[in-house]
Structures are given as C-alpha cells and as structure tokens.
Write a protein that holds these residues in place. Structure first.
Motif, PDB file in Angstrom:
ATOM      1  N   VAL A   1       0.841  -1.201   0.000  1.00  0.00           N
ATOM      2  CA  VAL A   1       0.000   0.000   0.000  1.00  0.00           C
ATOM      3  C   VAL A   1       0.875   1.251   0.000  1.00  0.00           C
ATOM      4  CG1 VAL A   1      -1.633   1.342   1.373  1.00  0.00           C
ATOM      5  CG2 VAL A   1      -1.991  -1.108   1.058  1.00  0.00           C
ATOM      6  N   THR A  26       0.932   3.842  -3.090  1.00  0.00           N
ATOM      7  CA  THR A  26       0.588   5.243  -2.829  1.00  0.00           C
ATOM      8  C   THR A  26       1.656   6.170  -3.381  1.00  0.00           C
ATOM      9  OG1 THR A  26      -0.614   4.613  -0.819  1.00  0.00           O
ATOM     10  CG2 THR A  26       0.046   6.923  -1.030  1.00  0.00           C
ATOM     11  N   SER A  47       1.448   6.195  -7.152  1.00  0.00           N
ATOM     12  CA  SER A  47       0.323   7.014  -7.581  1.00  0.00           C
ATOM     13  C   SER A  47       0.647   8.499  -7.482  1.00  0.00           C
ATOM     14  CB  SER A  47      -0.904   6.678  -6.727  1.00  0.00           C
ATOM     15  OG  SER A  47      -1.985   7.539  -7.014  1.00  0.00           O
ATOM     16  N   TRP A  48       1.307   8.883  -6.416  1.00  0.00           N
ATOM     17  CA  TRP A  48       1.672  10.278  -6.214  1.00  0.00           C
ATOM     18  C   TRP A  48       2.624  10.758  -7.306  1.00  0.00           C
ATOM     19  CZ3 TRP A  48       2.186  12.227  -0.543  1.00  0.00           C
ATOM     20  CH2 TRP A  48       2.194  13.621  -0.531  1.00  0.00           C
ATOM     21  N   SER A  52      -1.178   8.299 -13.042  1.00  0.00           N
ATOM     22  CA  SER A  52      -1.362   7.820 -11.679  1.00  0.00           C
ATOM     23  C   SER A  52      -1.965   6.413 -11.672  1.00  0.00           C
ATOM     24  CB  SER A  52      -2.267   8.783 -10.899  1.00  0.00           C
ATOM     25  OG  SER A  52      -2.511   8.305  -9.596  1.00  0.00           O
TER      26      SER A  52
END
Length: 359
Positions: free
Chosen positions: A58, A62, A65-66, A84
C-alpha cells in the motif's frame, strides 16, 4: 498452526492425500463440536507476513500514484493524472507476479488485485476526461455516466485478464463490480436528468444484486463441501451481492429518509428475518452483516420515539448483538432446521449440512 491454504498447498504438492486432508479437517471440526463446513473458511491471512507485505505494498502503490499524478499533460483537467492509475496498475501487476503467483500470499494478492483494477479504471476515466476536457462535464451528468460505464467496461476486461493469470478468488467479484458499474452507468446515461433517476438506479441495482447472488450460488453449488477455490470465489460474490440487494430494498421502502415509524421497524425486522433464513440456507453470513446497520438504525429510532433517547442505540445493539451471538452459537442446529424441510432437489444445490458425514 496450519491454515486451509496450507492444507490445499500440501495436497497440490503431493505431500498429503486429499483423504488425509479431509480426515484432519473432520478431526479438528469434531474437537470444536461444529461441522467444518459451517465455519465458512476463506483465505485472507496465511501469517503475519501477509499483513506486513500488504502494508508495504500500500505504501509503495501510494508513492507510485503520487509520482504519476505529478506528471500532467496540460489542458483544463484537474482530476487524477492518467499516469497515476497507469503506474499503480503496472506496479500492482508486477508485484503480483511474485507475491501472488510464486508466494501465494492471500492478503497481498487481494490488495494488489484491487489496486490493479482500480488503477485501470482511474487511468481510463482520467484519459477520457483529459481528452474531452473538464468543462464538457459541467451540468452534463449523462456524459459523466457514460465515461464511468466505459471505464468500468475496461476495468472488467482487466479483471478477466488478471483472473486468467493469477486466479485470485476476489477477482471474479471485482469483475462483477465493474460489470455492475457498466450497467448502472449505461442506465444513467439512457435515462438522463430525471427526478426518478435515483429510484430507477436503485431498482436496477436490486436486480443486479439478485443476478450476482445467483451467480454466487452457481459457484457455491459446484462445491457443496467447500473444499476448493470455487467456494472462496462464491464468498466474495456473496459479499458483493449483499449490499446490492439490501440497500435498494431498504431505500425503496423509504427507510433512509431520516425517520422510522413502528410499522417501518416491523418491516425491517421481517425483512431481516427473511435474510436470516436465506443466510442459514446458503450458509453465508454476508446478508446478515450487510443489513445490520439498517436494523440498528430503524429500531433505535423507534425507541427514541418512545422516550428512550439516551439508551436507544445501546438497547438496540444489546438485543441485536445478543441475538446474533446466540445464532452463531447454534448456527448448525438452526441451519439443519431450515434446510431439512426443503425439497431434495434444492438441498442438493446447497452446501452440505455436515461435511464430516458427507466425506
């Protein structure tokens, strides 16, 4: 301590015969004085390392994605960058090649599957939004619904590809969720701006929930002893079908408008009893859990009308919690009472009452 997945892996590797694995399951269930079939096993954790890897995954996803969201392509689009979702989907697939395909870790596999399908959905929806322009969506709910339906269709296809590669049980439910999104998005596009749109969507959501429930029963009926991966697939499908059925039923009955009369509370209880009988027959507790919030809210609201304002929720939770614990303690006895009177043809499609006897 050995889990169900450990036993299945031992049988697959030839270290343990299927008969020996069944004998071990029956021995453990006999010691617990409850049939193994009524434990409703599904693979979620094989050890604490599952939690460790899931948390790490996770955090990594994350970050990915950022990073992807920082890569903008111009235009007036203020939503997530297509990169993303694309980066998350690519990273999730790559991680699944090791943690799912080789290590067979349950919880990380679920996290990575959801990240992959969700990443594909976000990537497609963002790319379309970027291409069309955000201004096109202003006061145009039909266009937004069409984009959601298209992105959900691509996500459903990606879930199918993931299933072909990794065979994670929750994948079928993820694909079914995407199909539901396609259907509801298409209906919203076709109906357009209408005062009855919400009721129409609730009605179709109910029909789709029944369809998912029947699909789950098809998987369940193919494994009545609940010894294979097909039972796990059915579990996640039931978990999806439950809110799709429960929420529209209670919403269409007008039980979500902020107040509940005594008659409405009685209706809630009758519906919940019906769901409970269904849950006992199919040996799945998801229906009871999904409807629990509506029952607690309706009964506590009625108690408030009779003056028990401070303790309304506490009294309701006490009664419902006690009833559910009592049902759990005598689940097999109650299930036998519900299933035994049913026709033989219908019983043959339900999970067996006692796997130890059937084996």
């Amino acid at each position: 301590m050995y889990s169900e997945s450990d036993l299945d892996a031992a049988v697959a590797a030839g270290a343990l015969s299927p008969q020996a694995a069944d004998a071990l399951r029956n021995h453990v269930s006999a010691r617990r004085t409850t049939p193994a079939v009524d434990e409703e096993h599904f693979r979620l954790l094989t050890g604490f390392n599952d939690i460790f890897v899931a948390i790490a995954a996770v955090i990594l996803l994350t970050a990915v994605s950022w990073i992807g969201d920082s890569m903008r392509m111009g235009g007036d689009w203020t939503g997530p960058s297509p990169f993303s979702g694309l980066f998350v989907a690519g990273a999730a697939w790559g991680l699944a090649e090791f943690f799912t395909l080789k290590r067979r870790m349950a919880l990380p596999s679920i996290v990575l599957l959801l990240a992959f399908v969700g990443g594909v959905f976000v990537a497609v929806a963002s790319l379309v939004g970027l291409t069309i322009g955000e201004s096109a969506f202003q006061d145009n709910e039909r266009l937004a619904a069409l984009v959601v339906a298209g992105a959900a269709a691509v996500a459903a296809g990606s879930a199918w590809l993931h299933w072909r590669r990794f065979r994670v049980p929750i994948t079928v439910a993820a694909g079914a969720t995407a199909v539901v999104g396609v259907a509801l998005g298409t209906i919203a596009f076709g109906v357009g701006d209408s005062e009855s749109l919400n009721d129409i969507l609730l009605g179709f959501a109910l029909l789709l929930g029944v369809g998912v429930f029947l699909f789950a029963m098809w998987w369940d009926s193919s494994d009545p002893k609940r010894e294979t991966r097909r039972s796990d697939v059915a579990f996640w499908l039931h978990l999806l079908a439950a809110p799709l059925i429960v929420h529209p039923v209670f919403s269409l009955l007008g039980l979500t408008d902020g107040s509940a009369s005594v008659m409405e509370a009685v209706v809630v209880l009758l519906v919940y009893v019906g769901l409970g009988l269904t849950a006992l027959a199919i040996d799945r507790r998801a229906l009871l859990v999904s409807a629990l919030a509506y029952v607690l809210w309706a009964l506590s609201d009625v108690l408030e009308r009779f003056g028990a304002v401070e303790l309304s929720f506490a009294l309701t939770a006490f009664v419902i919690g006690s009833a559910l614990l009592l049902l759990s303690a005598f689940w097999h006895t109650a299930r036998r009472a519900v299933v035994t009177p049913l026709p033989a043809g219908l019983r043959s499609k339900l999970p067996v009452l006692d796997r130890a006897v059937a084996a």
